[in-house]
Scaffold this motif. Structure first.
Motif, mmCIF file in Angstrom:
data_model
loop_
_atom_site.group_PDB
_atom_site.id
_atom_site.type_symbol
_atom_site.label_atom_id
_atom_site.label_comp_id
_atom_site.label_asym_id
_atom_site.label_seq_id
_atom_site.Cartn_x
_atom_site.Cartn_y
_atom_site.Cartn_z
ATOM 1 N N LEU A 214 -5.050 -3.664 -2.398
ATOM 2 C CA LEU A 214 -5.233 -2.700 -3.294
ATOM 3 C C LEU A 214 -6.357 -2.099 -3.115
ATOM 4 O O LEU A 214 -7.816 -2.217 -3.647
ATOM 5 C CB LEU A 214 -5.177 -3.373 -4.626
ATOM 6 N N LYS A 215 -6.682 -1.285 -1.661
ATOM 7 C CA LYS A 215 -7.555 -0.641 -1.358
ATOM 8 C C LYS A 215 -7.246 0.734 -0.902
ATOM 9 O O LYS A 215 -6.503 1.058 -0.248
ATOM 10 C CB LYS A 215 -8.217 -1.388 -0.113
ATOM 11 N N ALA A 216 -8.127 1.714 -1.360
ATOM 12 C CA ALA A 216 -7.709 2.978 -0.916
ATOM 13 C C ALA A 216 -8.312 3.599 0.438
ATOM 14 O O ALA A 216 -9.222 4.011 0.351
ATOM 15 C CB ALA A 216 -8.267 3.941 -2.177
ATOM 16 N N ARG A 217 -7.366 3.022 1.382
ATOM 17 C CA ARG A 217 -7.701 3.315 2.766
ATOM 18 C C ARG A 217 -6.395 3.342 3.542
ATOM 19 O O ARG A 217 -5.427 2.867 3.016
ATOM 20 C CB ARG A 217 -8.535 2.226 3.221
ATOM 21 N N GLN B 279 1.653 6.199 1.342
ATOM 22 C CA GLN B 279 1.618 6.533 2.997
ATOM 23 C C GLN B 279 3.142 6.391 3.138
ATOM 24 O O GLN B 279 3.594 5.143 3.466
ATOM 25 C CB GLN B 279 0.867 5.507 3.689
ATOM 26 N N ASN C 187 1.408 2.037 -3.503
ATOM 27 C CA ASN C 187 0.177 2.462 -4.428
ATOM 28 C C ASN C 187 -0.704 3.710 -4.010
ATOM 29 O O ASN C 187 -1.092 4.398 -4.686
ATOM 30 C CB ASN C 187 -0.773 1.097 -4.247
ATOM 31 N N TYR C 188 -0.503 3.852 -2.513
ATOM 32 C CA TYR C 188 -1.151 4.971 -2.056
ATOM 33 C C TYR C 188 -0.282 6.072 -1.245
ATOM 34 O O TYR C 188 -0.858 7.065 -0.825
ATOM 35 C CB TYR C 188 -2.405 4.470 -1.027
ATOM 36 N N SER D 177 -3.457 2.100 5.713
ATOM 37 C CA SER D 177 -3.091 0.749 5.962
ATOM 38 C C SER D 177 -3.145 0.098 7.168
ATOM 39 O O SER D 177 -3.170 1.036 8.284
ATOM 40 C CB SER D 177 -1.650 0.874 5.477
ATOM 41 N N MET E 228 0.928 -1.206 0.015
ATOM 42 C CA MET E 228 -0.026 -0.038 -0.008
ATOM 43 C C MET E 228 0.781 1.260 -0.104
ATOM 44 O O MET E 228 0.398 2.370 -0.446
ATOM 45 C CB MET E 228 -1.122 -0.134 1.063
#
Length: 356
Positions: free
Chosen positions: A144-147, A63, A60-61, A149, A57
């Protein structure tokens, strides 16, 4: 702390007279994993790859945040850190802004000291030499979740360092791109801040500049930072630097320069710096120097400003005339134990692990 010493030290391959900044890594690193709502054990282990997947994550996002700091070795071989508590405070400020778990003071400072202690032989001695240290926090959950971690890693790695810029550089005053915006993450050392700066910097390099002076996102009328540095302007005998905000990083070197200048009796004004004011002062002959400060560079002096299609040369001052050079020497002398530390900034790293 769990300690696993390497059985294959690479110190014999390190040539302190021939290495590149950021490309050579010391024998060990610190890692600590966060899972189920808490940090686990801090581990000092041999430096090397850590297995992750492209679904991590943090990749991908975004953080991810980090710090930059240094360790120094004096002529007697003693090792010192410089204001490490400030980096501890700031990495947690960054982590909070990016919705990541904060690290404890014990994790950060004890891990830092243990790493520097066990690999103190990697710290080069001499003018401009140091060990650059990179603490970082990043999301490691495979999803693969937009939240936010649920898994993270805290790590510390380090690389021998030498002078970053040996000569003054030319900088372009940005009139389009911005480093940060109100409500954004400019005051955090978020990894994505640096990624976003690379393209505008690349364009400036193509125009014959080494760096950018970032201006405010709303009007591009005020200085904010320069490249990855805080920026200082000297008009006549007064130093100006922008106030920190949610757009401007609270630099440790910046704060140190301000305090050192005040100790010398130099007037420092922490207030917005208008581009127009700087250009007018340059044309009137009142602008004496402009420079950037940061951990990696310490000080980078500017030789020219790019503004509205013109490359405007700045005065060339001797080291005796330049506030940038004078304050840099004051700072480095404290860091390397060549001067009395009246501020209490220098932290000695004891020989705690060398026989462990």
């Amino acid at each position: 702390m769990i300690i696993q010493k390497t059985e294959n030290s690479r110190i014999s391959t390190f040539d302190p007279n021939n290495f590149s900044f950021g490309g050579t890594f010391i024998d060990h690193m610190i890692i600590c994993e966060y899972e189920n709502g808490k940090w686990g054990d801090v581990k000092l282990v041999p430096y090397g790859p850590i297995p992750f997947t492209p679904a991590m994550m943090g990749v991908n996002y975004g953080q991810a945040c980090f710090e930059g700091m240094k360790a120094y070795k004096d002529k007697d071989g003693q090792v010192f850190l410089f204001r490490p508590e400030k980096n501890f405070e700031r990495i947690n400020k960054s982590a909070k802004r990016l919705a990541m778990p904060e690290v404890t003071e014990e994790m950060f400072l004890d891990g830092l000291k243990a790493l520097v202690d066990i690999d103190r032989d990697w710290i080069p001695q001499g003018e401009g030499m140091s060990l650059y240290i990179r603490p970082l926090i990043f999301a490691t959950e495979e999803a693969l979740k937009a939240r936010v971690s649920e898994k993270y890693m805290f790590a510390i790695v380090a690389t021998p360092a030498k002078s970053y810029y040996s000569e003054p550089v030319s900088v372009k005053i940005s009139d389009h791109y911005s480093r940060a915006a109100n409500g954004g993450v400019g005051s955090a050392k978020a990894a994505g801040n640096y990624a976003a700066s690379f393209y505008p910097t690349q364009l400036a390099i193509e125009e014959g500049y080494e760096q950018i002076i970032w201006t405010d996102d709303a009007t591009h009328e005020y200085f904010e930072e320069s490249g990855t540095m805080n920026v200082f302007v000297r008009i006549n005998d007064t130093i100006y630097t922008p106030p920190t905000s949610e757009k401007i990083l609270d630099g440790v070197t910046r704060d140190s320069f301000i305090q050192l200048a005040k100790k010398r009796g130099i007037e420092v004004k922490v207030e917005p710096i208008a581009v127009k004011t700087v250009i007018e002062a340059l044309k009137k002959g009142d602008l004496k120097e402009v420079w950037g400060v940061g951990t990696a560079v310490v000080t980078t002096q500017f030789q020219a400003l790019g503004y509205q299609g013109e490359k405007l040369a700045l005065p060339r001052l001797s080291d005796e005339e330049s506030y940038a050079a004078i304050l840099k020497k004051d700072l480095v002398d404290i860091q390397t134990n060549l001067a009395e530390d009246t501020f209490g900034w220098r932290v000695m790293v004891d020989h705690a692990l060398e026989t462990a």
